[in-house]
Design a protein around this motif. Structure first.
Motif, short mmCIF file in Angstrom:
data_model
loop_
_atom_site.label_atom_id
_atom_site.label_comp_id
_atom_site.label_asym_id
_atom_site.label_seq_id
_atom_site.Cartn_x
_atom_site.Cartn_y
_atom_site.Cartn_z
N VAL A 112 5.71 1.14 -3.23
CA VAL A 112 5.09 -0.13 -2.80
C VAL A 112 4.82 -0.98 -4.03
CG1 VAL A 112 3.09 -1.18 -1.70
CG2 VAL A 112 4.12 0.86 -0.70
N ARG A 113 5.37 -2.22 -4.00
CA ARG A 113 5.31 -3.09 -5.18
C ARG A 113 4.29 -4.21 -5.06
NH1 ARG A 113 8.62 -2.74 -9.11
NH2 ARG A 113 10.16 -1.10 -8.91
N ARG A 114 4.01 -4.63 -3.83
CA ARG A 114 3.02 -5.70 -3.63
C ARG A 114 2.32 -5.54 -2.29
NH1 ARG A 114 5.32 -11.44 -2.92
NH2 ARG A 114 5.67 -11.49 -5.15
N LEU A 115 1.04 -5.83 -2.28
CA LEU A 115 0.26 -5.89 -1.05
C LEU A 115 -0.53 -7.19 -1.08
CD1 LEU A 115 -1.43 -2.42 -0.48
CD2 LEU A 115 0.37 -3.45 0.89
N VAL A 116 -0.60 -7.89 0.06
CA VAL A 116 -1.52 -9.02 0.20
C VAL A 116 -2.51 -8.64 1.29
CG1 VAL A 116 -1.74 -11.47 0.74
CG2 VAL A 116 0.27 -10.65 -0.51
N LEU A 117 -3.79 -8.69 0.95
CA LEU A 117 -4.85 -8.22 1.84
C LEU A 117 -5.82 -9.36 2.16
CD1 LEU A 117 -5.71 -4.95 -0.14
CD2 LEU A 117 -4.29 -5.10 1.92
#
Lengths: 94, 94, 94, 94, 94, 94, 94
Positions: free
Chosen positions: G3-8
Motif C-alpha cells: 500500500v503506497r497511499r491512503l487518504v482518510l
C-alpha cells in the motif's frame, strides 16, 4: 520571414474538403512542420474548425491560398507568432 | 534598459495593418526576440488584439512608434517585466 | 535581510509615472533582480497595478521610498516571501 | 502520410462491440501506436465514446473501416494532427 | 521532530506587526527555511493572512510563541506536513 | 494483449469488500502494476468507487472476475488504453 | 503489502489530539514516509481533516489503530493506492 505559428478560423462544408485531405494540404506548404485541426462546431451543412499551424518561416500567403483551393474558407487569422522562439499569449490581468 | 516583456492592448481596422505585417514590424524593433499577437475581439470595422513582446532590452519607444506607423493604435501597456529574468505576475490572494 | 519576493498594490495617475519608468526605478533598488507590473484596473484618472518584485535581500524601505518618489502610491503589501528559497503560498483547504 | 493523431466520436450498442475488443482492433491498424477510448455517455441501448488514436503515419481509411466492421459507428472526426511532431490545438482568445 | 510544512491562519492589526518584521521573525525560528505571508483580507482595523512555513524539523512551539510575541494572533493550524519529503494534500473525490 | 490502463465504475457494500482487500486483490492480477481506488460516493448501504488500473498487458477477464469474487460489482468500463504507451484522452473541442 | 497511499477522512475535537501530535503519531507507523493533514472544516467542538499518507508498504491496521488511540476518529478511507508506483485517480469522462 520568421512566422512560427498561425491560428486560423476555417469553415468547410460537411463533405468538402475531407479533414484529412485539408491537414495534408496544409502540412505540404513551405515552412510548415505540424498542423492541428480541431472541429469546434458541426452544423447541418458546415463544419467550423480551429486550425493551428507551426513551423519555421511559414509561407502565409501560400498557406491561405492552399486552404482556399481545397474549398474551405479562412474567416480570420486569430493568432500570429513570429521571432526566434514560440511565444505564448499573456492575457491582460484587468 | 532591461525591459524583457511588454503586453500591449492594440486595436487596428479590419484591413489595416495586416496582422502578419504588424508581427513582422514588431519583430524588427531593436531588442525584440519574439512576438505573439492574439485577436481578442472582431467588430464590424475594428479588430482588438493582445500583443505580447519579449526580448532582451526592448526599445519601448521605437516599438510603440513602429506600431503607430502601421496604422494600429496602442491603447495601453498592460504588463511590463524588467530585470535579469522574466518574472510572472503573482496575483494577490484577497 | 533575506526578503525574496514582495507583491504590492500600487496605484498611479494615468500619466504619472510612466509604467516603464516605474519598472526601471524598481529594478534599480538594491537587492531587486526582476519586477513585473501588471495593470489590474484602468479608471478615468487612475491606474491600479499589481507589482511583483523578486530578488535576494530586497531593501524594502528603499523600494517603497523609490516608488513613492515616482508619484505612485503603495496601498498595501499583499505578499512577503523570506528565506533560503522562494516559497509559494499554500491556500487553506477549508 | 504523416497523420499523428485522430480524435473520433464513436457510438456503439451497450453489448457490441466489447470496449476491449474495439481497443485491440484499433491498436492493430497500420501506423497506430496507442489508443484511448473514453466513455462519454451511457444510454439505455447505446454507449458514446471519445476515441483518441496516436501513431506515426496512421492509415485513416483502414482505421475507420476496422472500427465499422466491429459494429461501432464513427460519427465524426473531431481532431486531426499531421506533421513532424504532435501539435496541440491552441484555442482562439476571443 | 520532522515537521516540514505548516500553514497558519494569522491575524494582525493594520499597523502591528509590520508584515516584513513578521516574516523575518518567523524566518529566524529554529528549523525554518522559508516563509510566505499572503494577505487574504484587509478590514478597517485588522489584516488576515495565510502563513506558509517550510523547513526541516520546524520547532512549532517556538514558531507560534515567536508569532504571538509580535502581537499577531494565530487562529488555527490549517495544514501540517511531516516525514521524509513534503507531501501535498490529495482532496477526496466525493 | 497490450492493455495498459482500465478505469472501472465499481460499487460495493459499506462493509464488503474492505477497500484495502479490494486493492490488493486487483494488484495481484496478471499484468497489473498499480491500482488507485477513489471513493466517489458513500450512501447508507453502498460505496461507489472509481478504480484506475495500470500495467503492461492487463488480463482484463481475470481482473473483472477477481473483482466480482470479492463481492464488489463492476458497473462499467469507462476508459481503456492500449498500445506501446499510455495515451491520455483528448476531449473534443465542440 | 504494497500500500503506497491512503487518504482518510478524520475528525477530532478542537483540543484533542493536537494536529502536530497526530502528524507525528502517523509518521511513526511502520511503512509511512510522509503525512499531510489538511483541515477541511472547523466547527464549534470538532475539526474535520483530510489525511494523506504515503509510504512503501503502509501497515494500514496499525495506522488506523494509532490514529484511534490519539482520540481522533477515522470516518472513512477515501483513496487507496497499491502497486509498484503511485498511480493517480483518472476521473471518468461522463
Amino acid at each position: 520571414m520568421p512566422v512560427r505559428r498561425l491560428v486560423l478560423d476555417v469553415d468547410k462544408t460537411v463533405s468538402e474538403p475531407d479533414l484529412i485531405h485539408l491537414a495534408l494540404v496544409i502540412e505540404d506548404v513551405a515552412g510548415v512542420e505540424a498542423v492541428n485541426i480541431a472541429v469546434t462546431e458541426i452544423d447541418i451543412e458546415t463544419v467550423g474548425t480551429n486550425v493551428t499551424v507551426e513551423g519555421d518561416g511559414i509561407d502565409v500567403e501560400r498557406l491561405i491560398h492552399a486552404i482556399d483551393r481545397t474549398g474551405a474558407v479562412v474567416h480570420s487569422i486569430d493568432e500570429v507568432v513570429a521571432g526566434t522562439y514560440t511565444l505564448e499569449n499573456k492575457p491582460r490581468s484587468r
